[in-house]
Design an enzyme around this catalytic site. Sequence first.
Site, PDB file in Angstrom:
ATOM      1  N   GLN A   9       0.816  -1.228   0.000  1.00 24.51           N
ATOM      2  CA  GLN A   9       0.000   0.000   0.000  1.00 24.51           C
ATOM      3  C   GLN A   9       0.851   1.279   0.000  1.00 24.51           C
ATOM      4  O   GLN A   9       0.489   2.247  -0.651  1.00 24.51           O
ATOM      5  CB  GLN A   9      -0.924  -0.020   1.217  1.00 24.51           C
ATOM      6  N   GLU A  53      -3.525   9.425  -1.236  1.00 24.85           N
ATOM      7  CA  GLU A  53      -2.779  10.126  -0.189  1.00 24.85           C
ATOM      8  C   GLU A  53      -1.717  11.061  -0.765  1.00 24.85           C
ATOM      9  O   GLU A  53      -0.819  11.501  -0.053  1.00 24.85           O
ATOM     10  CB  GLU A  53      -2.120   9.110   0.760  1.00 24.85           C
ATOM     11  N   ASP A 112      -1.199  -1.761  12.642  1.00 22.69           N
ATOM     12  CA  ASP A 112      -2.251  -0.772  12.374  1.00 22.69           C
ATOM     13  C   ASP A 112      -3.601  -1.498  12.457  1.00 22.69           C
ATOM     14  O   ASP A 112      -4.283  -1.432  13.497  1.00 22.69           O
ATOM     15  CB  ASP A 112      -2.008  -0.140  10.991  1.00 22.69           C
ATOM     16  N   LYS A 123      -4.562   6.197  15.376  1.00 20.82           N
ATOM     17  CA  LYS A 123      -5.532   6.951  14.571  1.00 20.82           C
ATOM     18  C   LYS A 123      -6.774   7.161  15.441  1.00 20.82           C
ATOM     19  O   LYS A 123      -7.514   6.193  15.694  1.00 20.82           O
ATOM     20  CB  LYS A 123      -5.930   6.152  13.329  1.00 20.82           C
ATOM     21  N   ARG A 141      -5.384   9.603   7.786  1.00 21.54           N
ATOM     22  CA  ARG A 141      -6.145   8.567   7.076  1.00 21.54           C
ATOM     23  C   ARG A 141      -6.097   8.907   5.590  1.00 21.54           C
ATOM     24  O   ARG A 141      -5.775  10.035   5.204  1.00 21.54           O
ATOM     25  CB  ARG A 141      -7.623   8.541   7.515  1.00 21.54           C
ATOM     26  N   SER A 142      -6.489   7.945   4.769  1.00 23.48           N
ATOM     27  CA  SER A 142      -6.441   8.246   3.329  1.00 23.48           C
ATOM     28  C   SER A 142      -7.505   9.280   2.943  1.00 23.48           C
ATOM     29  O   SER A 142      -7.292  10.099   2.057  1.00 23.48           O
ATOM     30  CB  SER A 142      -6.579   6.973   2.502  1.00 23.48           C
ATOM     31  N   LYS A 156       2.967   9.764  10.698  1.00 19.93           N
ATOM     32  CA  LYS A 156       2.878   9.208   9.336  1.00 19.93           C
ATOM     33  C   LYS A 156       1.926  10.061   8.520  1.00 19.93           C
ATOM     34  O   LYS A 156       0.818  10.360   8.967  1.00 19.93           O
ATOM     35  CB  LYS A 156       2.383   7.762   9.421  1.00 19.93           C
TER      36      LYS A 156
END
Length: 392
Positions: free
Chosen positions: A154, A195, A292, A317, A346-347, A368
């Site tokens: 990903q 992203e 995650d 998150k 998040r995306s 991140k």
Amino acid sequence: MFDITKMVKIMAVKVYKIYDSRASETVLATYNNLVFAQSPSGKSVGTYEVPVAPEGVDKAVLFAQKKVIPKLDFGINQKDFDSELEKLCGENFSKSGSAVSVALSILNLRISAYDKKKSVYELYNKNPKKEDLPCLLSNTIGGGLHTQNKMPIQEILGTSKQNDFSKRVKDGIQFYKSVEKNLNDKKIFFGKNDEGAIAFNGDYKESLDIALKSRPNNFELGVDFASNSYYKNGKYFFGNKKMNERKYLKFIESVIEKYKLFFVEDPVTENSFEASAELVDKFGKEKIICGDDLFVTNVERLKEGIKNKSANGIIIKPNQIGCLSKTKEVVDLAKSKGITPVISHRSGETCDTTIAQLAVGWKIPYLKESLMNGERISKINELTMIYNDLSK
Ligand code: PGA
Ligand code: ZN
């Protein structure tokens, strides 16, 4: 008795349906149009996450407006607020979903900061220093569910090891531009994914080879395998390879070694606490093996991971668990056990910058993100502001 102060508060807080960076529906909460909070949403979502809006965002907004907001006081102690919020939103925010609950939870924190004339990070970090700014893990080459290409991985991430925050940002940007240049030199067409990471139709080897070649000095590579997306009925379907767990673990080990990966996220699927532990056993001294979908910012799942020694890193998150206090509980537990927290976008993002503030407030060593697109660079710019303030 009619309480005018309470009445003002009730009328001042509102929630709205808005759109995120992917034009998916999400929630904005505001206090008098002076203080704002917005929720993100994911695409590569773990099974155990709080859903964004179980009955859709329209219903969630109506529910918040009628059943939740009128019963809440804002600008109060965060733990007390979040516990009242959960009572009203259902256990694990099952009635409201995370879009509403996270927006309101952040709004409470931001109102507290506004009332005290402080930045959010100053509410938690009483003696902030520029050393408290996080290292960046920047998503630079994309695949998996975020990209329509043939790479199952990903995210290929980069992190600069420089001491100075502004140099880390520069290195991250240099890495991104150097990947672009190397693709241009080879006349390979590319675009950007959800992203803002570079998307081209290379397989995982071409992608990692380009990444390795494009690294600045003092720079290391990481990967989010997000392996749930290519796991089915006990097998990993990675590109044209179909592997059982044993074979797959050997393959992952070879990728980690060949590309000298320093950060490895979700290499195995979300229930594989034991398989993940094998990777920690082998690489945990020098590298971060990070969960995650494995943990979904959930304290019970983290406890399971601690028992099994499944990871030495955890993605954080807030919208996976629904509010900030439960998020902080996970960060605190991880730190107390020597597990490195990595706070993450998040995306589907908005320009809300709270995760950047929390990185400094909660002294989280990594953030991140990606360095491209307004909704992502807004977090970096917020950190740049804090860096400048703390450098005086
Ligand atoms: P998501 O992906 O925001 O689409 O869930 C990000 C990740 O897996 O880290
Ligand atoms: Zn992930």
